[in-house]
Design a protein around this motif. Structure first.
Motif, PDB file in Angstrom:
ATOM      1  N   GLU A 147       0.835  -1.208   0.000  1.00 30.15           N
ATOM      2  CA  GLU A 147       0.000   0.000   0.000  1.00 30.15           C
ATOM      3  C   GLU A 147       0.868   1.255   0.000  1.00 30.15           C
ATOM      4  O   GLU A 147       0.576   2.233  -0.695  1.00 30.15           O
ATOM      5  N   ARG A 150       2.084   1.771  -3.415  1.00 25.34           N
ATOM      6  CA  ARG A 150       0.993   2.274  -4.233  1.00 25.34           C
ATOM      7  C   ARG A 150       0.748   3.763  -3.941  1.00 25.34           C
ATOM      8  O   ARG A 150       0.532   4.560  -4.848  1.00 25.34           O
ATOM      9  N   SER A 155       3.273   1.752 -10.061  1.00 23.94           N
ATOM     10  CA  SER A 155       2.241   0.967 -10.728  1.00 23.94           C
ATOM     11  C   SER A 155       2.308  -0.469 -10.201  1.00 23.94           C
ATOM     12  O   SER A 155       3.277  -0.852  -9.546  1.00 23.94           O
ATOM     13  N   GLN A 156       1.290  -1.241 -10.523  1.00 27.08           N
ATOM     14  CA  GLN A 156       1.261  -2.629 -10.036  1.00 27.08           C
ATOM     15  C   GLN A 156       2.489  -3.402 -10.522  1.00 27.08           C
ATOM     16  O   GLN A 156       3.099  -4.164  -9.776  1.00 27.08           O
TER      17      GLN A 156
ATOM     18  N   THR B  88     -11.082   7.298 -12.395  1.00 26.40           N
ATOM     19  CA  THR B  88     -11.509   5.910 -12.481  1.00 26.40           C
ATOM     20  C   THR B  88     -10.363   4.986 -12.875  1.00 26.40           C
ATOM     21  O   THR B  88     -10.360   3.822 -12.527  1.00 26.40           O
ATOM     22  N   LYS B  89      -9.393   5.526 -13.600  1.00 29.43           N
ATOM     23  CA  LYS B  89      -8.283   4.674 -14.052  1.00 29.43           C
ATOM     24  C   LYS B  89      -7.133   4.718 -13.056  1.00 29.43           C
ATOM     25  O   LYS B  89      -6.827   5.763 -12.490  1.00 29.43           O
ATOM     26  N   GLU B  90      -6.480   3.565 -12.915  1.00 28.32           N
ATOM     27  CA  GLU B  90      -5.324   3.490 -12.011  1.00 28.32           C
ATOM     28  C   GLU B  90      -4.240   4.478 -12.462  1.00 28.32           C
ATOM     29  O   GLU B  90      -3.580   5.101 -11.631  1.00 28.32           O
ATOM     30  N   SER B  91      -4.080   4.644 -13.772  1.00 26.72           N
ATOM     31  CA  SER B  91      -3.041   5.560 -14.270  1.00 26.72           C
ATOM     32  C   SER B  91      -3.318   6.988 -13.831  1.00 26.72           C
ATOM     33  O   SER B  91      -2.401   7.752 -13.523  1.00 26.72           O
ATOM     34  N   GLU B  92      -4.590   7.367 -13.774  1.00 31.30           N
ATOM     35  CA  GLU B  92      -4.935   8.725 -13.315  1.00 31.30           C
ATOM     36  C   GLU B  92      -4.651   8.876 -11.823  1.00 31.30           C
ATOM     37  O   GLU B  92      -4.201   9.927 -11.366  1.00 31.30           O
ATOM     38  N   ARG B  93      -4.939   7.800 -11.089  1.00 30.64           N
ATOM     39  CA  ARG B  93      -4.677   7.853  -9.643  1.00 30.64           C
ATOM     40  C   ARG B  93      -3.182   7.951  -9.379  1.00 30.64           C
ATOM     41  O   ARG B  93      -2.745   8.630  -8.452  1.00 30.64           O
ATOM     42  N   ILE B  94      -2.387   7.267 -10.210  1.00 27.69           N
ATOM     43  CA  ILE B  94      -0.935   7.331 -10.057  1.00 27.69           C
ATOM     44  C   ILE B  94      -0.455   8.763 -10.273  1.00 27.69           C
ATOM     45  O   ILE B  94       0.386   9.266  -9.518  1.00 27.69           O
ATOM     46  N   ARG B  97      -1.107  10.537  -7.105  1.00 23.37           N
ATOM     47  CA  ARG B  97      -0.247  10.111  -5.989  1.00 23.37           C
ATOM     48  C   ARG B  97       1.160  10.652  -6.109  1.00 23.37           C
ATOM     49  O   ARG B  97       1.861  10.819  -5.104  1.00 23.37           O
TER      50      ARG B  97
END
Lengths: 248, 272
Positions: A147, A150, A155-156, B88-94, B97
């Motif tokens: 976490e 993240r 990325s994963q 909504t997309k993980e790439s946007e959240r990255i 962050r």
């Protein structure tokens, strides 16, 4: 043959304690036997990287959390672990290989050799065992650490590459070395489909010479020596990767 | 006013404000458990906001909503112009962050990397900064958290307080627009709490926007521009440290801060 006097002395000495190595003085059988050792070493040298790379891919699929990746690999791992490797090899060679031959219009066009099938079947069998060991290692990485990674913006894939795998590899190394030791021994199944590794070559010799015990001693010493090296290398890598102040 | 529960919706939309984080009517449940039940919070650029309250009141979840580690079922979250609730997309959240640093209770340093590499890895891998530049910044940050001599040590060789300071340096290496601190001293012994708090104190003084979930009442009182009291998924009250710790008329808050000793529990080595 150079060194023939040394060889002849050796054969005479062994003969005195009841071991028959006379075939070493002949050209043909000695060559078969020597090539058997080389084929086995060649198989091992190929299978170790093949099994590790495939195991890594399997482990990544198993822990991906994506059913379209994890479900087929899970199915493959279960089938591979739960059935005899010898049966898998025969099935692959007698059924899959024939299928490929029919597809390409005859066995003469089929590029897949028995040697290929040994590498594929044994490599993927051990890969399935590696994958389970690595999966355990990946799942042992604390979820809070994942976490945190993240939360930083990894990325994963980056988390797998830079956090989970380095830790998982250390945790699973003893199990992986165990698998590799098994792999070395498992190369002997090749003799079932006429891959001339050392046991196949030895059978060729002892059916003519009736010197099973003499050859068996050499085979046992040969495999023991390889596996002592594999285990030693494993310990060396373990020490090399040890993290100060960390339990691994 | 830094924090404006309930009336937040009426004052803002469209206007150029210097708020950096704005939560509006945040609802979040894990299964049947309602964790956040309509939270409003505005944080201005450069401010230090402490969130206090009993365990299980939703403090940490609130913090995780700000950098999209938790997604609310309802409500609007704006972080420096980004609508976090709409990512909504993980790439946007990255992308988000990268701009919001977060430091956790359990430090979570990567145990197989040296202290220096722990700080160098995120900017090089996530932002694509070259190794030399990242290493230069890492050494400056280690200097800032007073751990220059530990660059080549492994996390397992450091004390908890030292690890947490490295974790803060690692968060700063991403040059975040704000930093979230989630109970960063709760796993530390009283003697090492002080050294971590000193690092945060310096950071707040330098103008880094900081949102802290904390049980260090004295520290919250000292460094915060605003203190927020949460209970049962709601913000019960907010205000200046003086208001929350000393002049609050809310009996629950008086009981909570009194119970933890807002005044009079000075820890050795904590400093002021």
């Amino acid at each position: 043959m150079q060194d023939s006097s040394i060889l002849n002395t050796f054969i005479a000495m062994m003969d005195r304690i009841g071991l028959n190595y006379e075939f070493l003085a002949t050209g043909y059988e000695a060559t078969i036997w020597r090539d058997g050792f080389i084929t086995t070493l060649y198989l091992i040298a190929l299978l170790i990287p093949v099994s590790l790379v495939a195991g890594l891919v399997f482990a990544a699929c198993l822990t991906s959390g994506r059913p379209f990746l994890s479900a087929p690999v899970r199915g493959f791992v279960e089938i591979t672990r739960n059935t005899p490797t010898l049966v898998q090899l025969m099935f692959s060679f007698l059924v899959l290989n024939t299928f490929v031959s029919n597809l390409v219009g005859g066995a003469q066009n089929n590029p897949l050799t028995p040697f290929f099938w040994v590498v594929a079947v044994v490599g993927l069998h051990i890969a399935a065992l590696h994958a389970e060991a690595m999966r355990a290692g990946i799942e042992a990485v604390p979820s809070s650490m994942v976490e945190a990674a993240r939360g930083m913006g990894f990325s994963q894939w980056q988390i797998l590459r830079h956090v989970e795998l380095p830790l998982a590899f250390r945790a699973s190394l003893p199990a992986i070395v165990n698998n590799l030791i098994n792999l070395v021994k498992l190369t002997t199944v090749g003799n079932a489909i006429a891959v001339s590794e050392i046991t196949y070559a030895s059978i060729m010799v002892w059916t003519q010479r009736d010197n099973v015990v003499s050859l068996m001693i050499v085979i046992l010493v040969f495999f023991s020596a390889i596996n002592i090296v594999v285990a030693r290398l494993g310990i060396w890598v373990e020490r090399k990767l040890a993290v100060p102040g960390y339990g691994l | 006013m830094t924090v404006s529960p309930d009336n937040a919706m009426t004052t803002t939309d469209g206007k150029a404000q210097d708020h950096i984080v704005k939560l509006e009517d945040i609802h979040l449940s894990f299964g049947q458990t309602q964790v956040l039940k309509g939270v409003n919070l505005t944080v201005n650029k450069g401010d230090a906001v402490s969130i206090i309250g009993p365990s299980g009141s939703g403090k940490s979840t609130l913090l995780r909503c700000i950098n999209a580690l938790a997604m609310p079922q309802r409500g609007r979250i704006t972080v420096n112009g980004t609508r976090v609730d709409q990512l909504t997309k993980e790439s946007e959240r990255i992308e988000l962050r990268k701009r919001v640093g977060i430091v956790f209770q359990q430090y979570n340093l990567f145990p197989h990397l040296t202290v220096l590499d722990n700080i160098v890895l995120p900017p090089t891998k996530i932002l694509g900064v070259n190794r030399a530049a990242a290493e230069k910044l890492a050494r400056e940050l280690l200097d800032k958290v007073r751990l220059s001599d530990k660059a080549n040590s492994y996390p397992g060789q450091l004390s908890g307080g030292q690890q947490q300071r490295v974790a803060i340096a690692r968060a700063l290496a991403m040059k975040p627009e704000l930093v979230l601190f989630d109970e960063v001293t709760s796993a530390l012994d009283p003697e090492t709490v002080g050294e971590v708090l000193q690092v945060i104190r310096d950071l707040v003084r330098d103008g880094m926007t900081s949102i802290l979930v904390t049980h260090e009442m004295r520290f919250a009182e000292e460094i915060s521009d605003t203190v927020v009291f949460t209970e049962n998924g709601l913000i019960v009250d907010h205000g200046s440290p003086e208001q929350i710790f000393h002049t609050s008329t809310n009996p629950r808050i008086r009981q909570f801060v009194g119970g933890l000793g807002a005044r009079g529990t000075v820890r050795d080595g904590e400093g002021i």
